[in-house]
Design a protein around this motif. Structure first.
Motif, PDB file in Angstrom:
ATOM      1  N   GLY A  69      39.264  90.035  23.547  1.00 39.77           N
ATOM      2  CA  GLY A  69      38.715  88.726  23.180  1.00 39.77           C
ATOM      3  C   GLY A  69      37.511  88.370  24.030  1.00 39.77           C
ATOM      4  O   GLY A  69      36.510  87.868  23.521  1.00 39.77           O
ATOM      5  N   PHE A  70      37.598  88.660  25.314  1.00 39.29           N
ATOM      6  CA  PHE A  70      36.476  88.401  26.216  1.00 39.29           C
ATOM      7  C   PHE A  70      35.274  89.269  25.841  1.00 39.29           C
ATOM      8  O   PHE A  70      34.154  88.778  25.718  1.00 39.29           O
ATOM      9  CB  PHE A  70      36.886  88.662  27.670  1.00 39.29           C
ATOM     10  CG  PHE A  70      35.735  88.653  28.634  1.00 39.29           C
ATOM     11  CD1 PHE A  70      35.172  87.452  29.050  1.00 39.29           C
ATOM     12  CD2 PHE A  70      35.213  89.840  29.125  1.00 39.29           C
ATOM     13  CE1 PHE A  70      34.102  87.436  29.938  1.00 39.29           C
ATOM     14  CE2 PHE A  70      34.142  89.827  30.014  1.00 39.29           C
ATOM     15  CZ  PHE A  70      33.591  88.631  30.420  1.00 39.29           C
ATOM     16  N   ALA A  71      35.516  90.572  25.648  1.00 45.13           N
ATOM     17  CA  ALA A  71      34.432  91.513  25.344  1.00 45.13           C
ATOM     18  C   ALA A  71      33.720  91.159  24.045  1.00 45.13           C
ATOM     19  O   ALA A  71      32.506  91.322  23.937  1.00 45.13           O
ATOM     20  CB  ALA A  71      34.974  92.938  25.281  1.00 45.13           C
ATOM     21  N   ALA A  72      34.452  90.654  23.067  1.00 41.66           N
ATOM     22  CA  ALA A  72      33.856  90.298  21.778  1.00 41.66           C
ATOM     23  C   ALA A  72      32.873  89.140  21.922  1.00 41.66           C
ATOM     24  O   ALA A  72      31.915  89.028  21.161  1.00 41.66           O
ATOM     25  CB  ALA A  72      34.942  89.938  20.775  1.00 41.66           C
ATOM     26  N   GLY A  73      33.081  88.286  22.901  1.00 45.33           N
ATOM     27  CA  GLY A  73      32.221  87.127  23.083  1.00 45.33           C
ATOM     28  C   GLY A  73      31.162  87.284  24.163  1.00 45.33           C
ATOM     29  O   GLY A  73      30.439  86.345  24.460  1.00 45.33           O
ATOM     30  N   VAL A  74      31.062  88.483  24.763  1.00 47.66           N
ATOM     31  CA  VAL A  74      30.114  88.690  25.859  1.00 47.66           C
ATOM     32  C   VAL A  74      28.678  88.615  25.343  1.00 47.66           C
ATOM     33  O   VAL A  74      28.316  89.299  24.400  1.00 47.66           O
ATOM     34  CB  VAL A  74      30.349  90.052  26.559  1.00 47.66           C
ATOM     35  CG1 VAL A  74      29.196  90.417  27.470  1.00 47.66           C
ATOM     36  CG2 VAL A  74      31.644  90.027  27.346  1.00 47.66           C
ATOM     37  N   GLU A  75      27.927  87.740  25.978  1.00 47.77           N
ATOM     38  CA  GLU A  75      26.498  87.637  25.705  1.00 47.77           C
ATOM     39  C   GLU A  75      25.770  87.707  27.034  1.00 47.77           C
ATOM     40  O   GLU A  75      26.132  87.030  27.986  1.00 47.77           O
ATOM     41  CB  GLU A  75      26.174  86.318  25.010  1.00 47.77           C
ATOM     42  CG  GLU A  75      26.757  86.209  23.620  1.00 47.77           C
ATOM     43  CD  GLU A  75      26.402  84.894  22.947  1.00 47.77           C
ATOM     44  OE1 GLU A  75      25.478  84.202  23.412  1.00 47.77           O
ATOM     45  OE2 GLU A  75      27.057  84.571  21.957  1.00 47.77           O
ATOM     46  N   GLY A  76      24.763  88.544  27.096  1.00 49.37           N
ATOM     47  CA  GLY A  76      24.009  88.682  28.327  1.00 49.37           C
ATOM     48  C   GLY A  76      24.596  89.748  29.227  1.00 49.37           C
ATOM     49  O   GLY A  76      25.471  90.516  28.838  1.00 49.37           O
ATOM     50  N   GLU A  77      24.093  89.765  30.441  1.00 49.35           N
ATOM     51  CA  GLU A  77      24.497  90.769  31.413  1.00 49.35           C
ATOM     52  C   GLU A  77      25.921  90.530  31.902  1.00 49.35           C
ATOM     53  O   GLU A  77      26.319  89.399  32.161  1.00 49.35           O
ATOM     54  CB  GLU A  77      23.529  90.739  32.599  1.00 49.35           C
ATOM     55  CG  GLU A  77      23.713  91.868  33.558  1.00 49.35           C
ATOM     56  CD  GLU A  77      22.660  91.863  34.660  1.00 49.35           C
ATOM     57  OE1 GLU A  77      22.800  92.702  35.579  1.00 49.35           O
ATOM     58  OE2 GLU A  77      21.739  91.046  34.618  1.00 49.35           O
ATOM     59  N   LEU A  78      26.676  91.598  32.021  1.00 48.01           N
ATOM     60  CA  LEU A  78      28.051  91.540  32.489  1.00 48.01           C
ATOM     61  C   LEU A  78      28.063  91.803  33.990  1.00 48.01           C
ATOM     62  O   LEU A  78      27.473  92.768  34.469  1.00 48.01           O
ATOM     63  CB  LEU A  78      28.889  92.594  31.761  1.00 48.01           C
ATOM     64  CG  LEU A  78      30.376  92.644  32.014  1.00 48.01           C
ATOM     65  CD1 LEU A  78      31.036  91.332  31.614  1.00 48.01           C
ATOM     66  CD2 LEU A  78      31.004  93.789  31.236  1.00 48.01           C
ATOM     67  N   HIS A  79      28.714  90.912  34.755  1.00 46.70           N
ATOM     68  CA  HIS A  79      28.791  91.035  36.208  1.00 46.70           C
ATOM     69  C   HIS A  79      30.233  91.279  36.635  1.00 46.70           C
ATOM     70  O   HIS A  79      31.171  90.793  36.010  1.00 46.70           O
ATOM     71  CB  HIS A  79      28.284  89.760  36.882  1.00 46.70           C
ATOM     72  CG  HIS A  79      26.858  89.462  36.585  1.00 46.70           C
ATOM     73  ND1 HIS A  79      25.818  90.096  37.196  1.00 46.70           N
ATOM     74  CD2 HIS A  79      26.299  88.590  35.708  1.00 46.70           C
ATOM     75  CE1 HIS A  79      24.683  89.636  36.727  1.00 46.70           C
ATOM     76  NE2 HIS A  79      24.941  88.716  35.822  1.00 46.70           N
ATOM     77  N   LEU A  80      30.377  91.993  37.729  1.00 44.89           N
ATOM     78  CA  LEU A  80      31.675  92.308  38.304  1.00 44.89           C
ATOM     79  C   LEU A  80      31.817  91.597  39.637  1.00 44.89           C
ATOM     80  O   LEU A  80      30.914  91.630  40.470  1.00 44.89           O
ATOM     81  CB  LEU A  80      31.786  93.824  38.517  1.00 44.89           C
ATOM     82  CG  LEU A  80      32.957  94.333  39.356  1.00 44.89           C
ATOM     83  CD1 LEU A  80      34.278  94.080  38.637  1.00 44.89           C
ATOM     84  CD2 LEU A  80      32.785  95.809  39.661  1.00 44.89           C
ATOM     85  N   GLY A  81      32.953  90.949  39.839  1.00 44.44           N
ATOM     86  CA  GLY A  81      33.261  90.327  41.119  1.00 44.44           C
ATOM     87  C   GLY A  81      34.595  90.838  41.631  1.00 44.44           C
ATOM     88  O   GLY A  81      35.534  91.013  40.861  1.00 44.44           O
TER      89      GLY A  81
END
Length: 136
Positions: A69-81
């Motif tokens: 669900g999160f991946a389907a709505g990802v817009e822009g650069e993905l960041h890791l914390g």
């Protein structure tokens, strides 16, 4: 285990091991965030070759749906914390339906620190920020 216990177990697996504990890692993009608790990771695999380390986090089915669900709505650069610190240099790959988060081009130090967090041998309080090479 009675019916009440059977209903609580899946929530405990998705919700984490301790209330208020820091998430194992956080993915964020365009204002949306996905926090992953260590209890939702079924396996953490590390592959190292020539100084480049890749990490594969295999999620339990309960967390896989949330990731999709999160991946389907990802817009822009993905960041890791990790432990609240943004990690630089690691490329995050998500493939819908795989239940896997693939972290490419990390370091062995970061991978082993992530494994120590997952196993509970370390906590965000015991690892210094330099371990994750964060910035921003």
């Amino acid at each position: 285990m009675g019916p009440r216990g059977a209903a609580i177990l899946p929530l405990a697996l998705v919700g984490g091991t301790q209330a208020g504990a820091a998430p194992l890692l956080t993915l964020d993009a365009g204002g949306a965030a996905f926090e992953l608790d260590r209890a939702t990771v079924a396996a953490l695999e590390i592959s190292e070759s020539g100084g480049i380390t890749d990490v594969f986090l295999r999620l339990l089915p309960q967390a896989s749906g949330g990731l999709d669900g999160f991946a389907a709505g990802v817009e822009g650069e993905l960041h890791l914390g990790i432990c609240g610190a943004r990690v630089r240099g690691a490329a995050v790959h998500l493939e819908a339906g795989s239940g896997t988060i693939y972290l490419a081009n990390t370091t062995a130090i970061l991978a082993e620190a992530l494994r120590a967090l997952w196993h509970g041998r370390a906590s965000c309080d015991t690892l210094g920020p330099e371990v994750f090479g964060h910035g921003d």
